[in-house]
Every structure is written in structure tokens, then in C-alpha cells.
Design a protein around this motif. Structure first.
Motif, PDB file in Angstrom:
ATOM      1  N   ALA B 112     -15.385  81.448 -53.347  1.00 51.45           N
ATOM      2  CA  ALA B 112     -14.710  82.245 -52.307  1.00 51.45           C
ATOM      3  C   ALA B 112     -14.749  81.608 -50.915  1.00 51.45           C
ATOM      4  N   PRO B 113     -14.358  80.369 -50.772  1.00 53.56           N
ATOM      5  CA  PRO B 113     -14.273  79.819 -49.421  1.00 53.56           C
ATOM      6  C   PRO B 113     -13.197  80.560 -48.621  1.00 53.56           C
ATOM      7  N   GLU B 114     -13.525  80.851 -47.374  1.00 55.68           N
ATOM      8  CA  GLU B 114     -12.579  81.484 -46.435  1.00 55.68           C
ATOM      9  C   GLU B 114     -12.003  82.787 -46.973  1.00 55.68           C
ATOM     10  N   MET B 115     -12.809  83.503 -47.708  1.00 54.25           N
ATOM     11  CA  MET B 115     -12.437  84.826 -48.229  1.00 54.25           C
ATOM     12  C   MET B 115     -12.273  85.813 -47.067  1.00 54.25           C
ATOM     13  N   THR B 116     -11.321  86.716 -47.181  1.00 57.64           N
ATOM     14  CA  THR B 116     -11.172  87.740 -46.132  1.00 57.64           C
ATOM     15  C   THR B 116     -11.364  89.161 -46.651  1.00 57.64           C
ATOM     16  N   GLY B 117     -11.359  89.323 -47.974  1.00 60.35           N
ATOM     17  CA  GLY B 117     -11.554  90.663 -48.521  1.00 60.35           C
ATOM     18  C   GLY B 117     -11.739  90.595 -50.018  1.00 60.35           C
ATOM     19  N   GLY B 118     -11.998  91.766 -50.624  1.00 62.07           N
ATOM     20  CA  GLY B 118     -12.230  91.803 -52.066  1.00 62.07           C
ATOM     21  C   GLY B 118     -13.693  91.597 -52.404  1.00 62.07           C
ATOM     22  N   LYS B 119     -13.946  91.413 -53.686  1.00 60.47           N
ATOM     23  CA  LYS B 119     -15.345  91.346 -54.122  1.00 60.47           C
ATOM     24  C   LYS B 119     -15.489  90.377 -55.283  1.00 60.47           C
ATOM     25  N   ILE B 120     -16.531  89.565 -55.222  1.00 62.74           N
ATOM     26  CA  ILE B 120     -16.852  88.656 -56.330  1.00 62.74           C
ATOM     27  C   ILE B 120     -18.285  88.925 -56.767  1.00 62.74           C
ATOM     28  N   THR B 121     -18.470  89.118 -58.063  1.00 64.95           N
ATOM     29  CA  THR B 121     -19.819  89.277 -58.613  1.00 64.95           C
ATOM     30  C   THR B 121     -20.059  88.151 -59.621  1.00 64.95           C
ATOM     31  N   ILE B 122     -21.160  87.449 -59.432  1.00 61.52           N
ATOM     32  CA  ILE B 122     -21.534  86.384 -60.366  1.00 61.52           C
ATOM     33  C   ILE B 122     -22.904  86.724 -60.939  1.00 61.52           C
ATOM     34  N   LYS B 123     -22.950  86.878 -62.239  1.00 62.14           N
ATOM     35  CA  LYS B 123     -24.201  87.350 -62.838  1.00 62.14           C
ATOM     36  C   LYS B 123     -25.203  86.224 -63.062  1.00 62.14           C
ATOM     37  N   GLY B 124     -24.745  84.992 -63.015  1.00 61.22           N
ATOM     38  CA  GLY B 124     -25.643  83.859 -63.154  1.00 61.22           C
ATOM     39  C   GLY B 124     -25.902  83.186 -61.819  1.00 61.22           C
ATOM     40  N   ASN B 125     -25.952  81.848 -61.849  1.00 53.10           N
ATOM     41  CA  ASN B 125     -26.182  81.067 -60.628  1.00 53.10           C
ATOM     42  C   ASN B 125     -24.856  80.557 -60.070  1.00 53.10           C
ATOM     43  N   ALA B 126     -24.924  80.000 -58.862  1.00 51.08           N
ATOM     44  CA  ALA B 126     -23.729  79.391 -58.261  1.00 51.08           C
ATOM     45  C   ALA B 126     -24.153  78.151 -57.482  1.00 51.08           C
ATOM     46  N   GLY B 127     -23.150  77.378 -57.075  1.00 51.33           N
ATOM     47  CA  GLY B 127     -23.436  76.083 -56.473  1.00 51.33           C
ATOM     48  C   GLY B 127     -23.522  76.118 -54.957  1.00 51.33           C
ATOM     49  N   HIS B 128     -23.045  75.070 -54.337  1.00 53.89           N
ATOM     50  CA  HIS B 128     -23.088  74.914 -52.891  1.00 53.89           C
ATOM     51  C   HIS B 128     -21.940  75.678 -52.223  1.00 53.89           C
TER      52      HIS B 128
END
Lengths: 311, 270
Positions: B112-128
Motif C-alpha cells: 500500500a504505498p501512497e494509500m489514501t483510504g481503504g483497509k489492508i489486513t495481512i495475517k502473516g509477515n510483510a516486507g520493507h
């Protein structure tokens, strides 16, 4: 004097006068005050609802709606729900600003949240933030913008906007009893029952008012004056007297609510609770039906709910 | 009925599939979806070369298979929902402004670079670079929510100006670097140089963290607004204790080389 034909119903031995409460369209808001303890939340709630008995002299009417447990409030702390009413949205916005600023922000540990979702809003925290003198900051969680204002015990957190909706002010019942003690006891029972209803407040001291007023006065400067029709001491003096023989005390309970239904329900439970031995009549105050937008007929309120209970 | 996309051929090099987004697939039939253009490296190819397409998008897209090499899913998304059963590649939800993405597995860099709205759910890990600005861009995430239950790597919330990033695990270095505003909550531990060059905004951690010298300790208190944030992410399934909600936090402000109006709150009762 009330003619016999105006008595169509009774609750136990108490006569219900065939009349109506004349109520007015107002604007209302609900604010949630939280604090480190219930006592501090109540201190702020009592302060913000002070000097708010009647729009005639106080510019708004306010009262405590109910206590909230920690799991019912936005910040999981004990809270108090307060309702505030004024004659229009602009006036209510000003009162909210003044009162939240002077009575809640000043009270240790408190925070203040909007308790009413509405398209119409007043900017409260968005103005109070300037008290922070440039050190204020905001937080946005979902659609909610909060302002954090630095104060000497930490931060005062307040919602940017508070919802305002159409409301009903001036619902009422009159309790006509044989003496002051009996009437006061009936009024206390009625207010206790009415406070269980959500969405209403009783803005007068402990919910009861003795100085009911009529519109106008013989003195030109006054817009309201003593309701001589219900003053026992003027029973045979006032040609308009509605005090029956044997009645020596009249007390009124005024109800403001977020809906006509809530006010009617409060009147219903209040009438039943007030109908006690020694209470000759239960009535309601009106201005002939020409001023208020809502006419809450006692008989209709009682009949509708009895029918609803039976079905 | 929702649209289901199942990966049948694993890409050898990153597959750029920004067409996989409810905005672009709503109401489009299976054949037309399979014919949509994706880039396999620098080869222009069809989505059907990699995915089996089943159903029609009614606002919801389900994806299954190892998508770790599939990039730009949900780019510029404004509505609807995407459910990704496995891992996912870079640039998930880039510039999204609405809708919801749920990843059951792990996510790569640039969520989600430069996100302005909404929702992200990640149940595991994420990167940089979660919720960050693209290199050279003045503003990163401006709104919305990124909820990551696992660990993340460096530069979480780089130059973010609004919204909420909540990390259930640990973060790498430079959490909230160049931050302009917004909120980052880290339930685990943070790396080094957190909040470097931040102007405003809040970084919260439940553990002690090394502070750079241009931050100063101001007080220890229980921020009322933080109770709301922690209660909120607990409702989303993150592990937040009553003690953390009711507890005290050490408040540091910085970065003094900037406005000195940013804050880092470190749980004081651990």
C-alpha cells in the motif's frame, strides 16, 4: 376548575385529566464524558448540566441521560451520557462549545466524545483546539477526528464534531396532590421511572419544577410569569385556576427528548409511577395548542401503550 | 457470485497484474477477464496464461495459489474486496483509496504505498516500506488502515502523512522515517533510528526502543486517545492486553532537527 367531563381515565384512584402537553421542536445533542473514575465523569457531567433548566433563562436545557460502564464508552473508561437541547442548531453549537470548554476540559482526567450520529454537526473540538496555543494535535481513527489539547494533567481529548438532530422539548406532566409531602413523593417516584428511558432528560432540579410558568406577564419586560392556574394559594383568586378543592400542591416534571416517542414513553411511565394515594389528578401543561409543534395527549399516550402491552 | 482467480502457472519472473482489482473487473465476463493484459517481466501476455478464471466479480475477488511473484494486485483500488489465500508480491494495494484487501499469507515489500483510504489486513509477515512514499515522492500513505499481524522489515510508514499502520510483530529499522503525520503501532520490538526526521505523527511500541539523540524524553502518562486505538486494533484480532490499554507510556518528542512535534510512545510497564 376542571369540569368532570374532562376526566375520562383513572390510574387507580388518580384522575387523568383529558389534556395534552404542548412540546416544542428543538435541536439536541448527546455528549459522552469519560474520566479516570465515575466520580470525575459525574463531576464534569454535573457541571456541564448546571444552569440549564430552561431555554428561557439559560439558553439551553441539559441533563444527565445515564451512566455508562467502561465497555460502553469510546475509551473504555467510566462515562456519563449527557443530553443538551437548544432552540436551533446554531445556538446549540455555541452552547456545546462554551460548556465543553468550561465544564469538561477543566475537569481532571476527562475526555469528551460525540454520542449522536447525524448529518448535522457542530464543530466543538475543532474550535476548542486553539486553547492548545499551537501545541494541539489531532488523531483520525476511521471517520473520527479527535483533538488532543495539552492540559496540566496530560491531554484533553475531544471529538472535532458533535452530532445535532431534531428533538422535542417541553413534554411534561403535572402532579396535583393533597399536600406537599405526598406530591413530592409521587414526583420522585415518577422521575425515577422516567430516568430509565433512553433519549430523555429531566432538566429541572432533581427532575422536578415547582415554578411552572405561563406565557407573558402583566409586566411588559417579562416573557413568562407564574402559572397562577396551578398555584394552590391562588385557587379562588385566579379565574383561570385549575386546582381542584383538596389539592394543596402541584409539581411539574418537564421532559426533553431526542424523539417524540421517547418523550411520550417517559410521560407514560411517569404517569403510572406518580399515580399514588393522595394524588388527585395528573395533568399536563399547554398553551392552548397554538405554540408547540407537538401535542402529547395523556389519554392517547396511556391508551396506546395499554393496547400495545395487551397485544 | 464472486470472482475466483486460481494461479495455474507460476510466473518465472514478477508478473505485473494491476488489472486484478474490483474496479476493473466488476461485471466483466470470464473470457474478457482471461484476455486482459498482464506483464510477465517485459513480455505482454494474457491473464488467462497464468490464472484460471471462474465466476464474475460482484465486488469481491478471491485469489488462490502462490502469488509471491505477482505484483500490483489491487492497485488504485477504490471499492470492493479482495481475498488472497496465500502469499502476495510487491506493491499490493498501491495508491488504493477504498475497499478492503485481506491476505491470509505473507506480503512482499511496498504494501500500500501512497494509500489514501481503504483497509489492508495481512495475517502473516510483510516486507520493507509498508505504507510508504515512492522514492522521490513527497508524501506516503495519507489515509486508511494497514493491519499486519506478523513482522515487517525496514522503513515502515516512510513519509506517511495519515492513517493507521498496526504491526503485530516486530519492525526493522527506520520505522516512521520522515513521518509527517499519522499513527504507527508496533506491538513487538522496533529496530534502530525510529522516527528519524519525523515532523509530526505518532509511533508507539510495547517495548523499549533505542532513541536517536534528537529525540527528548518528556513525561510518562496514559494517553487517552491511545486507549481508543489499542481497543480498536484488539477488536481486529491483534493481541493487546488490558494492561497495555490502561498502562503508562514514556513520551519522547522529536525529531529536533525538524519540527520537533513528532512523538514516540514506549510502553512503560513491560
Amino acid at each position: 376548575m376542571i369540569d368532570d367531563w374532562r376526566i375520562l381515565m383513572k390510574i387507580k384512584s388518580t384522575e387523568i385529566v383529558d389534556t395534552f402537553a404542548e412540546a416544542f421542536k428543538m435541536s439536541g445533542s448527546r455528549i459522552i464524558i469519560t474520566a479516570e473514575s465515575k466520580q470525575w465523569a459525574m463531576a464534569a457531567a454535573q457541571s456541564i448540566t448546571g444552569f440549564a433548566t430552561s431555554v428561557i433563562g439559560c439558553k439551553c436545557e441539559a441533563g444527565i441521560e445515564k451512566e455508562l460502564s467502561a465497555d460502553e464508552t469510546p475509551d473504555n473508561r467510566p462515562g456519563i451520557s449527557v443530553l443538551i437541547f437548544a432552540m436551533d442548531a446554531d445556538g446549540l453549537g455555541k452552547r456545546l462549545m462554551e460548556r465543553v470548554g468550561q465544564c469538561v476540559m477543566t475537569c481532571p482526567t476527562t475526555a469528551c466524545f460525540n454520542g449522536l450520529e447525524s448529518d448535522t454537526t457542530a464543530i466543538v473540538g475543532g474550535q476548542l483546539r486553539y486553547f492548545g496555543d499551537g501545541h494541539q494535535s489531532s488523531k483520525v481513527l476511521g471517520k473520527q477526528r479527535l483533538w488532543r489539547i495539552p492540559v496540566m494533567d496530560g491531554e484533553f481529548v475531544v471529538d472535532e464534531r458533535f452530532g445535532i438532530q431534531d428533538a422535542v422539548g417541553g413534554g411534561n406532566i403535572l402532579i396535583l396532590g393533597k399536600d406537599q409531602k405526598t406530591t413530592l413523593r409521587a414526583a420522585t417516584a415518577a422521575t425515577k421511572a422516567m430516568r430509565e428511558i433512553d433519549g430523555v432528560i429531566l432538566p429541572f432540579p432533581n427532575g422536578v419544577v415547582r415554578s411552572g410558568s405561563k406565557v407573558g406577564s402583566k409586566y411588559k419586560a417579562l416573557i413568562a410569569s407564574s402559572n397562577d392556574a396551578y398555584c394552590p394559594t391562588l385557587r379562588t383568586v385566579s379565574s383561570e385556576s385549575l386546582v381542584p378543592e383538596g389539592v394543596n400542591c402541584v409539581l411539574e416534571i418537564v421532559i426533553d427528548g431526542l424523539s417524540e416517542e421517547a418523550v411520550a414513553e417517559a410521560m407514560h411511565v411517569g404517569l403510572h409511577a406518580a399515580a399514588k394515594p393522595g394524588i388527585k389528578q395528573l395533568s399536563a401543561g399547554n398553551y392552548g395548542g397554538n405554540l408547540g409543534q407537538y401535542h402529547l395527549h395523556l389519554n392517547k399516550i396511556l391508551e396506546a401503550r395499554e393496547a400495545s402491552n395487551q397485544s | 457470485m464472486s470472482l475466483k482467480l486460481s494461479l495455474h502457472t507460476k510466473p518465472d519472473v514478477p508478473l505485473e497484474a494491476d488489472v486484478i482489482c474490483p474496479d476493473k473487473l466488476n461485471g466483466v465476463n470470464e473470457t474478457a477477464i482471461a484476455a486482459l493484459t498482464v506483464f510477465h517481466g517485459n513480455d505482454q501476455t494474457a491473464l488467462g496464461d497464468f490464472f484460471t478464471v471462474k465466476g464474475q466479480c460482484d465486488g469481491e475477488i478471491q485469489l488462490e495459489g502462490d502469488l509471491a511473484n505477482v505484483k500490483h494486485l489491487g492497485s488504485e483500488m477504490t471499492i470492493g474486496k479482495m481475498i488472497i489465500e496465500g502469499d502476495v508480491g510487491q506493491h499490493l494495494g498501491a495508491c488504493m483509496s477504498g475497499g478492503e484487501i485481506v491476505v491470509e499469507g505473507n506480503a512482499h515489500d511496498w504494501v500500500a504505498p501512497e494509500m489514501t483510504g481503504g483497509k489492508i489486513t495481512i495475517k502473516g509477515n510483510a516486507g520493507h516500506l509498508i505504507g510508504s512514499a515512492y522514492r522521490g515522492s513527497p508524501i506516503g500513505m495519507q489515509g486508511g488502515e494497514i493491519i499486519i499481524h506478523g513482522d515487517v522489515k525496514n522503513e515502515t510508514g516512510n513519509t506517511m502523512r495519515g492513517g493507521l499502520i498496526a504491526i503485530g510483530g516486530n519492525t526493522g529499522d527506520f520505522t516512521g522515517v520522515n513521518m509527517l503525520a499519522g499513527t504507527i503501532i508496533v506491538l513487538g520490538e522496533m529496530g534502530i533510528r525510529n522516527g528519524a526526521s519525523m515532523k509530526r505523527g505518532t509511533i508507539i511500541s510495547m517495548h523499549h526502543a533505542p532513541m536517536i539523540p534528537t529525540f527528548s524524553y518528556v513525561c510518562t502518562y496514559n494517553p487517552t486517545y491511545l486507549r481508543m486505538y489499542l481497543s480498536y486494533i484488539r477488536k481486529l484480532g491483534m493481541e493487546v492486553s488490558d494492561e497495555q490499554i490502561n498502562g503508562n507510556y514514556k513520551r519522547w518528542i522529536g525529531d529536533a532537527i525538524e519540527l520537533n512535534k513528532g512523538e514516540i510512545l514506549l510502553y512503560a510497564n513491560e
